[in-house]
Design a protein around this motif. Sequence first.
Motif, PDB file in Angstrom:
ATOM      1  N   LEU A 130       0.816  -1.222   0.000  1.00  0.00           N
ATOM      2  CA  LEU A 130       0.000   0.000   0.000  1.00  0.00           C
ATOM      3  C   LEU A 130       0.846   1.267   0.000  1.00  0.00           C
ATOM      4  N   ILE A 131       1.889   1.305   0.835  1.00  0.00           N
ATOM      5  CA  ILE A 131       2.626   2.562   0.973  1.00  0.00           C
ATOM      6  C   ILE A 131       3.450   2.899  -0.264  1.00  0.00           C
ATOM      7  N   PRO A 137      -3.392   6.120   0.638  1.00  0.00           N
ATOM      8  CA  PRO A 137      -3.080   5.101   1.631  1.00  0.00           C
ATOM      9  C   PRO A 137      -4.037   5.005   2.813  1.00  0.00           C
ATOM     10  N   GLN A 138      -4.786   6.062   3.052  1.00  0.00           N
ATOM     11  CA  GLN A 138      -5.734   5.978   4.151  1.00  0.00           C
ATOM     12  C   GLN A 138      -6.932   6.885   3.892  1.00  0.00           C
ATOM     13  N   THR A 166      -9.179   2.848  -0.603  1.00  0.00           N
ATOM     14  CA  THR A 166      -8.374   1.873  -1.323  1.00  0.00           C
ATOM     15  C   THR A 166      -8.616   0.486  -0.727  1.00  0.00           C
TER      16      THR A 166
END
Length: 288
Positions: A130-131, A137-138, A166
């Motif tokens: 994800l990062i 990402p959030q 996401t």
Amino acid sequence: MQSQKSFAAHDTGTLYLVPTPIGNLEDMTMRSVHILQQVTLIAAEDTRNTQKLLNHFDIQTKQISFHEHNTQERIPQLLAYLQKGDDLAQLSDAGMPSISDPGQELVAAAIKADIPVVPLPGASAGVTALIASGLVPQPFYFYGFLNRKKSQQVEELTALNQHQETMIFYEAPHRLVKTLQAMADVFGADRQVVLARELTKKFEEFLRGSLAEVLTYFKEQAPRGEFVVLVAGNAHPVVAADPYAALNNHDYVAALVETGQPAKAAIKQVAKQRGVPKQQVYQDYHGF
């Protein structure tokens, strides 16, 4: 209510949840190595795979298998060790225990028996991908593996289609194309997706594009390795129609009260939803 002081004195042993590298063995933390050296027993998803890890760090601790097919048999045995004061470590093949891997049932049983459960931080394939994905990402929504049956998979994806965050999935290489096609059918071929494979290993790779683009790519190249599939959230979710839109304030509040909602709470809800003062809705409902 139950309070756990992880490092206070206990009459029982402690269950340690130890993450393992998702590829590169150098990602193992020093604390994880020390815990595996100190515990009485290691409950491993695959003892053969874990033995390679133990050999690399010269860990001599005894193992016992603990996987999805022997969970019910093993839990009483592992609890017996813990209850007599032995410390145990539970490991999955790669990444965090309980995340798309065995562990949750053992954790629940240990908590019920008032045995301390101590998690160690470490690698997680979903967050690692994800990062570096380039997607927002959030917030994110971790789903893991979809159902293998197409009809149920489509049902799951349809329920997920309105998510704005996401979404993170795991998929095996031999099922990847079918899963991507189902996502394209439900989410739309233009939805952005990122595929991460062989994370932390020599052949680590990220594929970024639309679902249509990655499907075209895999028509020419067979998928290899385990995949993390990250799908962009729905930027234009369908907002459900307000079933009370045609009602005036009085009738709207009355309809909510009929469902069992207190009048005060119903008035507050109607005022907030319609963007009008509560006093106005109160007067409309009570006929002032």
